[in-house]
Scaffold this motif. Sequence first.
Motif, PDB file in Angstrom:
ATOM      1  N   GLU A   1       0.886  -1.299  -0.022  1.00 25.43           N
ATOM      2  CA  GLU A   1      -0.011   0.109   0.009  1.00 25.43           C
ATOM      3  C   GLU A   1       0.761   1.052  -0.065  1.00 25.43           C
ATOM      4  O   GLU A   1       2.022   1.350   0.585  1.00 25.43           O
ATOM      5  CB  GLU A   1      -0.959   0.001   1.303  1.00 25.43           C
ATOM      6  N   TYR A   2       0.447   2.148  -0.498  1.00 25.10           N
ATOM      7  CA  TYR A   2       1.180   3.676  -0.708  1.00 25.10           C
ATOM      8  C   TYR A   2       1.426   4.225   0.489  1.00 25.10           C
ATOM      9  O   TYR A   2       0.571   4.258   1.422  1.00 25.10           O
ATOM     10  CB  TYR A   2       0.167   4.439  -1.576  1.00 25.10           C
ATOM     11  N   TYR A   3       2.555   4.737   0.840  1.00 27.32           N
ATOM     12  CA  TYR A   3       2.830   5.213   2.395  1.00 27.32           C
ATOM     13  C   TYR A   3       3.597   6.424   2.001  1.00 27.32           C
ATOM     14  O   TYR A   3       4.347   6.691   1.346  1.00 27.32           O
ATOM     15  CB  TYR A   3       3.507   4.111   3.174  1.00 27.32           C
TER      16      TYR A   3
ATOM     17  N   ARG B   1       5.472   9.475   4.504  1.00 25.40           N
ATOM     18  CA  ARG B   1       6.089   9.878   6.074  1.00 25.40           C
ATOM     19  C   ARG B   1       6.923  11.126   6.178  1.00 25.40           C
ATOM     20  O   ARG B   1       7.752  11.514   5.359  1.00 25.40           O
ATOM     21  CB  ARG B   1       7.077   8.720   6.375  1.00 25.40           C
TER      22      ARG B   1
ATOM     23  N   MET C   1       4.819  -0.926   6.548  1.00 31.63           N
ATOM     24  CA  MET C   1       4.039  -0.894   5.380  1.00 31.63           C
ATOM     25  C   MET C   1       3.139  -2.134   5.500  1.00 31.63           C
ATOM     26  O   MET C   1       3.161  -3.132   6.145  1.00 31.63           O
ATOM     27  CB  MET C   1       4.802  -1.094   3.947  1.00 31.63           C
ATOM     28  N   THR C   2       1.963  -2.065   4.592  1.00 35.43           N
ATOM     29  CA  THR C   2       0.894  -3.013   4.566  1.00 35.43           C
ATOM     30  C   THR C   2       0.739  -3.626   3.138  1.00 35.43           C
ATOM     31  O   THR C   2       0.907  -3.005   2.199  1.00 35.43           O
ATOM     32  CB  THR C   2      -0.225  -2.369   4.905  1.00 35.43           C
TER      33      THR C   2
END
Length: 234
Positions: free
Chosen positions: A72-74, A76, A92-93
């Motif tokens: 998944e897009y992350y 920070r 992350m997922t």
Amino acid sequence: MFFLFVFCQVTFCQTNGEKLLHGKIVVDSGNVGGVTIINLVNEKTTISDGNGEFFILAKAEDLLVFSSVNLEYYRRIIEEEDLKTAVLTIKMTAKITELEEVIVNKHPEINAVSLGISAKGIKHYTPAERKLYTANSTPVDALLNLMSGRTAMLKKNLEVEKKERLLAYIGALFDDEYYTSTLRIPANYIKGFQYYCIEKEEFAASVRSKNKTTIKLLIVSLAKTYNKIIADEN
């Protein structure tokens, strides 16, 4: 000459408050290698290795974006504490296949406002908006942050965050095949073309309003101009 070059680079980074950040991506399941990491402030890019580790130049308030085909897009925003950490852990997922939409709320009139949980019309802030709001929450804070330059930096980060949201939207709207097959954009120029598009105010406004018809009309026109720029450069 090589060591002189490295010394100059390190000195320059220290002067600008940047540090070579060592990070490690972790997921419960999935591949952590090949994740693209982009610092949207200094435009530095790197890719994680097979263990999920990466190195990238960054400073406090920089915005890092993590993207991968299987994760998944992350995003920070780097804090001062992150720069003091030996290894920054990024959680992350793994992407999950979406099922067809199922409507389970038969009573849409029942919500947090009607139940008295939250006030009507309450504004929801993004991380960058929240930091800018906090920096100006009192006259004293506003003056101190203005004099220190923090307010200007936070405004810059807010603009970066807005552009990052636009990029995320068009990234989800069109796949790579659309760029290469329909728009004739070379694969290695896709990211540059996306940045080029969001810098155009008319296109950015259509993305903010989520007007897909206008977006598709404008992106075709912009692709023709961008392909001409590529041809002229080559």
